[in-house]
Design a protein around this motif. Structure first.
Motif, mmCIF file in Angstrom:
data_model
loop_
_atom_site.group_PDB
_atom_site.id
_atom_site.type_symbol
_atom_site.label_atom_id
_atom_site.label_comp_id
_atom_site.label_asym_id
_atom_site.label_seq_id
_atom_site.Cartn_x
_atom_site.Cartn_y
_atom_site.Cartn_z
ATOM 1 N N ARG A 27 -3.756 10.186 -3.051
ATOM 2 C CA ARG A 27 -4.125 8.921 -3.664
ATOM 3 C C ARG A 27 -3.458 7.791 -2.885
ATOM 4 O O ARG A 27 -2.301 7.886 -2.517
ATOM 5 C CB ARG A 27 -3.675 8.894 -5.124
ATOM 6 C CG ARG A 27 -4.134 7.690 -5.861
ATOM 7 C CD ARG A 27 -4.113 7.891 -7.366
ATOM 8 N NE ARG A 27 -4.928 8.991 -7.855
ATOM 9 C CZ ARG A 27 -6.255 8.967 -8.001
ATOM 10 N NH1 ARG A 27 -6.934 7.911 -7.666
ATOM 11 N NH2 ARG A 27 -6.897 9.993 -8.494
ATOM 12 N N LEU A 49 -3.339 -4.497 -9.511
ATOM 13 C CA LEU A 49 -3.911 -3.354 -8.804
ATOM 14 C C LEU A 49 -5.145 -3.809 -8.038
ATOM 15 O O LEU A 49 -6.105 -4.297 -8.617
ATOM 16 C CB LEU A 49 -4.275 -2.244 -9.783
ATOM 17 C CG LEU A 49 -4.794 -0.951 -9.194
ATOM 18 C CD1 LEU A 49 -3.733 -0.285 -8.328
ATOM 19 C CD2 LEU A 49 -5.256 -0.007 -10.286
ATOM 20 N N THR A 87 0.855 -1.180 0.000
ATOM 21 C CA THR A 87 0.000 0.000 0.000
ATOM 22 C C THR A 87 0.893 1.232 0.000
ATOM 23 O O THR A 87 1.792 1.351 0.829
ATOM 24 C CB THR A 87 -0.925 0.012 1.232
ATOM 25 O OG1 THR A 87 -1.684 -1.202 1.241
ATOM 26 C CG2 THR A 87 -1.869 1.202 1.194
ATOM 27 N N SER A 128 -6.570 -1.709 -5.304
ATOM 28 C CA SER A 128 -7.392 -0.513 -5.122
ATOM 29 C C SER A 128 -6.589 0.730 -5.470
ATOM 30 O O SER A 128 -5.367 0.749 -5.357
ATOM 31 C CB SER A 128 -7.930 -0.412 -3.694
ATOM 32 O OG SER A 128 -6.896 -0.120 -2.796
ATOM 33 N N ASN A 129 -7.317 1.735 -5.892
ATOM 34 C CA ASN A 129 -6.737 3.027 -6.253
ATOM 35 C C ASN A 129 -7.730 4.070 -5.773
ATOM 36 O O ASN A 129 -8.680 4.396 -6.472
ATOM 37 C CB ASN A 129 -6.524 3.100 -7.759
ATOM 38 C CG ASN A 129 -5.833 4.367 -8.187
ATOM 39 O OD1 ASN A 129 -5.578 5.259 -7.393
ATOM 40 N ND2 ASN A 129 -5.534 4.454 -9.469
ATOM 41 N N GLU A 130 -7.521 4.552 -4.554
ATOM 42 C CA GLU A 130 -8.479 5.457 -3.928
ATOM 43 C C GLU A 130 -7.987 6.897 -3.933
ATOM 44 O O GLU A 130 -6.847 7.161 -3.590
ATOM 45 C CB GLU A 130 -8.698 5.055 -2.467
ATOM 46 C CG GLU A 130 -9.158 3.640 -2.264
ATOM 47 C CD GLU A 130 -9.184 3.274 -0.798
ATOM 48 O OE1 GLU A 130 -9.441 4.158 0.038
ATOM 49 O OE2 GLU A 130 -8.934 2.104 -0.503
ATOM 50 N N LYS A 131 -8.879 7.785 -4.312
ATOM 51 C CA LYS A 131 -8.582 9.204 -4.208
ATOM 52 C C LYS A 131 -9.003 9.656 -2.819
ATOM 53 O O LYS A 131 -10.075 9.314 -2.344
ATOM 54 C CB LYS A 131 -9.324 10.001 -5.270
ATOM 55 C CG LYS A 131 -8.959 11.460 -5.255
ATOM 56 C CD LYS A 131 -9.548 12.215 -6.410
ATOM 57 C CE LYS A 131 -9.080 13.653 -6.307
ATOM 58 N NZ LYS A 131 -9.465 14.444 -7.448
ATOM 59 N N ILE A 145 -2.750 3.709 -3.213
ATOM 60 C CA ILE A 145 -2.760 2.589 -4.141
ATOM 61 C C ILE A 145 -2.363 1.325 -3.386
ATOM 62 O O ILE A 145 -1.408 1.336 -2.614
ATOM 63 C CB ILE A 145 -1.780 2.841 -5.301
ATOM 64 C CG1 ILE A 145 -2.247 4.035 -6.122
ATOM 65 C CG2 ILE A 145 -1.633 1.612 -6.172
ATOM 66 C CD1 ILE A 145 -1.283 4.451 -7.201
ATOM 67 N N THR A 146 -3.099 0.249 -3.622
ATOM 68 C CA THR A 146 -2.753 -1.049 -3.058
ATOM 69 C C THR A 146 -2.578 -2.027 -4.213
ATOM 70 O O THR A 146 -3.439 -2.115 -5.098
ATOM 71 C CB THR A 146 -3.842 -1.564 -2.100
ATOM 72 O OG1 THR A 146 -4.031 -0.599 -1.062
ATOM 73 C CG2 THR A 146 -3.445 -2.894 -1.484
#
Length: 95
Positions: free
Chosen positions: A54, A78, A48, A80-83, A56-57
């Motif tokens: 942002r 990928l 992570t 997760s890609n969280e803002k 990203i995991t």
């Protein structure tokens, strides 16, 4: 493989020194634990990365010493890609 090298080879970071700095500042976790740049990474580990706004995991799928630009994304999946909203940044300072 060292964490900072994997981050560079996989092109999640452009330079290994930048990856090492992010690790040493506590912005990178491996399997939900803070990781230093010299931490060993193995297939199946979840990484992570906190890029300020942002998070990203990724899951490590393969370890290679050298890959082409096109093959780099095949080293990880990928997850997760969280803002992150600006209001949430205060909560992430502990990350």
């Amino acid at each position: 493989m060292r964490l900072d090298k994997f981050l560079k080879v996989s092109r999640l970071f452009k330079r290994r020194t930048v990856a090492a700095e992010a690790c040493d500042r506590g912005r990178v976790q491996v399997n939900s634990r803070p990781a230093k740049s010299g931490s060993k990474v193995k297939v199946g580990d979840e990484i992570t990365i906190n890029f300020n706004q942002r998070i990203i995991t990724v899951k490590v799928l393969e370890l290679k010493e050298h890959v082409t630009k096109d093959e780099a994304s095949e080293l990880y999946e990928l997850i997760s890609n969280e803002k992150v909203e600006l209001d949430d940044l205060d909560e992430l300072e502990e990350f």
